[in-house]
Design an enzyme around this catalytic site. Structure first.
Site, PDB file in Angstrom:
ATOM      1  N   SER A  94       0.708  -1.129  -0.050  1.00  0.00           N
ATOM      2  CA  SER A  94      -0.122  -0.082   0.083  1.00  0.00           C
ATOM      3  C   SER A  94       0.931   1.073   0.099  1.00  0.00           C
ATOM      4  O   SER A  94       1.785   1.372   0.840  1.00  0.00           O
ATOM      5  CB  SER A  94      -0.860   0.030   1.265  1.00  0.00           C
ATOM      6  OG  SER A  94      -1.870  -0.801   1.217  1.00  0.00           O
ATOM      7  N   HIS A 125      -3.161   1.036  -4.720  1.00  0.00           N
ATOM      8  CA  HIS A 125      -2.780  -0.520  -5.339  1.00  0.00           C
ATOM      9  C   HIS A 125      -3.173  -0.165  -6.805  1.00  0.00           C
ATOM     10  O   HIS A 125      -4.377  -0.239  -7.196  1.00  0.00           O
ATOM     11  CB  HIS A 125      -3.520  -1.534  -4.736  1.00  0.00           C
ATOM     12  CG  HIS A 125      -2.829  -1.891  -3.286  1.00  0.00           C
ATOM     13  ND1 HIS A 125      -1.881  -2.790  -3.028  1.00  0.00           N
ATOM     14  CD2 HIS A 125      -3.258  -1.516  -2.281  1.00  0.00           C
ATOM     15  CE1 HIS A 125      -1.642  -3.006  -1.958  1.00  0.00           C
ATOM     16  NE2 HIS A 125      -2.308  -1.945  -1.264  1.00  0.00           N
ATOM     17  N   HIS A 147      -5.861  -8.630  -1.520  1.00  0.00           N
ATOM     18  CA  HIS A 147      -5.861  -8.962  -0.193  1.00  0.00           C
ATOM     19  C   HIS A 147      -7.175 -10.035   0.207  1.00  0.00           C
ATOM     20  O   HIS A 147      -8.101  -9.703  -0.635  1.00  0.00           O
ATOM     21  CB  HIS A 147      -6.096  -7.746   0.636  1.00  0.00           C
ATOM     22  CG  HIS A 147      -5.207  -6.464   0.430  1.00  0.00           C
ATOM     23  ND1 HIS A 147      -5.027  -5.954  -0.463  1.00  0.00           N
ATOM     24  CD2 HIS A 147      -3.900  -6.290   1.155  1.00  0.00           C
ATOM     25  CE1 HIS A 147      -3.954  -5.218  -0.559  1.00  0.00           C
ATOM     26  NE2 HIS A 147      -3.469  -5.201   0.587  1.00  0.00           N
ATOM     27  N   TYR A 149      -9.314  -9.567   2.476  1.00  0.00           N
ATOM     28  CA  TYR A 149     -10.402  -8.812   2.918  1.00  0.00           C
ATOM     29  C   TYR A 149     -11.316  -8.091   1.435  1.00  0.00           C
ATOM     30  O   TYR A 149     -12.432  -7.572   1.673  1.00  0.00           O
ATOM     31  CB  TYR A 149     -10.124  -7.365   3.984  1.00  0.00           C
ATOM     32  CG  TYR A 149      -9.104  -6.684   3.350  1.00  0.00           C
ATOM     33  CD1 TYR A 149      -9.529  -5.304   2.511  1.00  0.00           C
ATOM     34  CD2 TYR A 149      -7.792  -6.521   3.641  1.00  0.00           C
ATOM     35  CE1 TYR A 149      -8.454  -4.628   2.183  1.00  0.00           C
ATOM     36  CE2 TYR A 149      -6.690  -5.541   3.502  1.00  0.00           C
ATOM     37  CZ  TYR A 149      -7.222  -4.713   2.311  1.00  0.00           C
ATOM     38  OH  TYR A 149      -6.309  -3.725   1.831  1.00  0.00           O
ATOM     39  N   GLU A 150     -10.417  -8.127   0.389  1.00  0.00           N
ATOM     40  CA  GLU A 150     -11.113  -7.694  -0.722  1.00  0.00           C
ATOM     41  C   GLU A 150     -12.169  -8.643  -1.236  1.00  0.00           C
ATOM     42  O   GLU A 150     -13.003  -8.424  -2.054  1.00  0.00           O
ATOM     43  CB  GLU A 150     -10.148  -7.519  -1.793  1.00  0.00           C
ATOM     44  CG  GLU A 150      -9.269  -6.167  -1.549  1.00  0.00           C
ATOM     45  CD  GLU A 150      -8.169  -6.215  -2.685  1.00  0.00           C
ATOM     46  OE1 GLU A 150      -8.459  -5.924  -3.759  1.00  0.00           O
ATOM     47  OE2 GLU A 150      -7.137  -6.586  -2.522  1.00  0.00           O
ATOM     48  N   ALA A 177       2.846  -2.039   3.865  1.00  0.00           N
ATOM     49  CA  ALA A 177       2.794  -0.978   4.962  1.00  0.00           C
ATOM     50  C   ALA A 177       2.117  -2.136   5.966  1.00  0.00           C
ATOM     51  O   ALA A 177       1.562  -2.778   6.073  1.00  0.00           O
ATOM     52  CB  ALA A 177       1.566  -0.140   4.375  1.00  0.00           C
ATOM     53  N   MET A 280      -2.267  -6.584   6.861  1.00  0.00           N
ATOM     54  CA  MET A 280      -3.051  -7.692   6.280  1.00  0.00           C
ATOM     55  C   MET A 280      -2.754  -8.321   5.043  1.00  0.00           C
ATOM     56  O   MET A 280      -3.647  -8.526   4.004  1.00  0.00           O
ATOM     57  CB  MET A 280      -4.369  -6.815   6.151  1.00  0.00           C
ATOM     58  CG  MET A 280      -4.812  -6.036   7.457  1.00  0.00           C
ATOM     59  SD  MET A 280      -5.983  -4.730   6.724  1.00  0.00           S
ATOM     60  CE  MET A 280      -6.034  -3.567   8.238  1.00  0.00           C
ATOM     61  N   SER A 281      -1.514  -8.495   4.729  1.00  0.00           N
ATOM     62  CA  SER A 281      -1.154  -8.953   3.543  1.00  0.00           C
ATOM     63  C   SER A 281       0.131  -9.853   3.411  1.00  0.00           C
ATOM     64  O   SER A 281       0.588 -10.287   4.550  1.00  0.00           O
ATOM     65  CB  SER A 281      -0.866  -7.937   2.561  1.00  0.00           C
ATOM     66  OG  SER A 281       0.408  -7.213   2.830  1.00  0.00           O
ATOM     67  N   ASN A 304       2.520   3.597  10.709  1.00  0.00           N
ATOM     68  CA  ASN A 304       1.855   3.903  11.897  1.00  0.00           C
ATOM     69  C   ASN A 304       2.452   3.207  13.088  1.00  0.00           C
ATOM     70  O   ASN A 304       2.776   2.154  12.997  1.00  0.00           O
ATOM     71  CB  ASN A 304       0.495   4.055  11.692  1.00  0.00           C
ATOM     72  CG  ASN A 304       0.143   2.495  11.535  1.00  0.00           C
ATOM     73  OD1 ASN A 304       0.065   2.119  10.444  1.00  0.00           O
ATOM     74  ND2 ASN A 304      -0.826   2.237  12.539  1.00  0.00           N
ATOM     75  N   HIS A 318      -6.134   4.536   6.677  1.00  0.00           N
ATOM     76  CA  HIS A 318      -4.955   3.961   5.370  1.00  0.00           C
ATOM     77  C   HIS A 318      -4.682   5.224   4.793  1.00  0.00           C
ATOM     78  O   HIS A 318      -3.471   5.128   4.310  1.00  0.00           O
ATOM     79  CB  HIS A 318      -6.332   3.624   4.490  1.00  0.00           C
ATOM     80  CG  HIS A 318      -5.718   2.793   3.206  1.00  0.00           C
ATOM     81  ND1 HIS A 318      -4.562   1.867   3.135  1.00  0.00           N
ATOM     82  CD2 HIS A 318      -6.097   3.089   2.022  1.00  0.00           C
ATOM     83  CE1 HIS A 318      -4.647   1.591   1.951  1.00  0.00           C
ATOM     84  NE2 HIS A 318      -5.097   2.047   1.247  1.00  0.00           N
TER      85      HIS A 318
END
Ligand SMILES: O=P(O)(O)O[C@H]1O[C@H](CO)[C@@H](O)[C@H]1O
Length: 355
Positions: A94, A125, A147, A149-150, A177, A280-281, A304, A318
């Protein structure tokens, strides 16, 4: 029975039995069961042949599974459209897609134009495969990843890694990220991944589930050396030469399913488990790469600091993650280019001497 009818009646689910057979569930609303008396399962058990993989794959009309042959077709589609023959693959995380700006003589394939490819749906992306050169070295780059979650199953998210393999890629550089959990980490730090904890895998979700095709790799791949030690060492040396070693770390990444950021209790639990950064990846890609015997180098940009206390009013978001990517753009382009140069001068040069 037509394929369409089969597809409606039976949903190929997940492989958990020692025969390497997929388990069928008769109705998508019922829990998965191995019903060996089921007429369809019986037939499959009887025909325990190499055709089985193709049979199972075709049931979903390629919706459910990518066979070796289908991935070969995708690889061939790309090879037919460029003369570039990369040995190194790169996946941009990301906000890190600008890495592709430094690729020269590039040929781009938007995901929606590549047969059987999913499309990127997340901001930051771009969604294309870029072939070209980094400092003269041929590479291919995913400018945007997939991902869980997509809404894509993990085997679909990591399918491009197998495409890379069949294009000829032997080394994979993965970027992401991630939120910093280690209290010493600051936003903008780069964490070379030493290891991961696959929380999606703990929950029984893994890109390598299903029929295993030995042409990609073994049924039970080892993961204790997933993050190549000599590439990690080389990256630290490069970071020192670049004068960025003060913010380059090494640590453990944990993957969660997302898309929500973590609760404070979840983050505290992860920290107790030895996690330095959370995202998450990446893990599904690394598992798939390791399975097909690629060498992997991966790093997280800590975008972060994770919010670990209940008094804080800060919230993960994000947009901040993308901004941190932009802030470190120059450094990351240089670092990746130098790692590519190292792989080319050492690993690839050696392997061409000792084929
Ligand atoms: O891992 P990448 O794709 O770099 O992206 C990270 O950033 C997004 C959240 O901001 C999530 O997708 C997380 O995984």
């Amino acid at each position: 029975m037509s394929l369409q009818k089969l597809n409606n009646d039976f949903n190929v689910h997940r492989s958990i039995d020692c025969l390497n057979l997929n388990i069928l569930k008769e109705n998508t609303n019922s829990p998965p069961v191995i019903n060996k008396n089921n007429r369809f399962t019986k037939n499959l058990l009887k025909r325990r042949s190499s055709n089985l993989i193709a049979d199972l794959a075709s049931i979903g009309n390629h919706e459910n599974f990518y066979t070796y042959e289908l991935i070969q077709q995708i690889a061939q589609y790309l090879l037919d459209r460029t003369n570039i023959r990369p040995k190194i693959g790169i996946i941009c995380g990301s906000g890190l897609g600008n890495l592709a700006d430094v690729i020269t003589d590039s040929v781009s394939f938007p995901y929606h134009e590549i047969p059987h490819f999913p499309v990127s749906t997340v901001a930051g992306h771009v969604g294309r495969l870029v072939f070209g050169y980094l400092d003269g070295v041929p590479i291919m780059c995913m400018q945007g990843r997939f991902h869980y979650y997509e809404g894509y199953p993990l085997w679909k998210c990591s399918m491009p890694v197998r495409v890379m393999k069949l294009v000829g890629v032997s080394h994979l550089i993965v970027t992401n990220a991630a939120g910093g959990l280690n209290p010493k980490y600051r936003a903008g730090d780069i964490m070379i991944m030493k290891d991961h904890i696959n929380f999606l895998g703990f929950a029984g979700n893994n890109p390598l589930q299903g029929v295993n095709d030995e042409r990609f790799g073994p049924r039970f791949p080892a993961m204790n050396r997933a993050y190549n030690a000599s590439l990690r060492k080389a990256a630290h040396k490069i970071a020192k030469e670049m004068g960025i070693d003060k913010f380059v770390r090494e640590g453990v990444y944990a993957v969660l399913g997302g898309p929500n950021f973590e609760t404070i209790a979840e983050l505290r639990m992860l920290r107790v488990c030895g996690v330095d950064a959370v995202g998450m990846s990446t893990v599904h890609e690394v598992l798939t790469a390791q399975h097909c015997d690629m060498k992997v180098f991966a790093f997280s940009l800590i975008t972060n600091k994770c919010v670990m206390d209940y008094e804080s009013m800060a919230e993960a978001n994000h947009e901040e993650n993308i901004d941190t990517g932009l802030m470190r753009e120059g450094v990351i382009k240089k670092l990746v280019t130098k790692v590519v140069g190292h792989i080319s001068n050492h690993d690839l040069a050696m392997s061409s001497k000792n084929p």
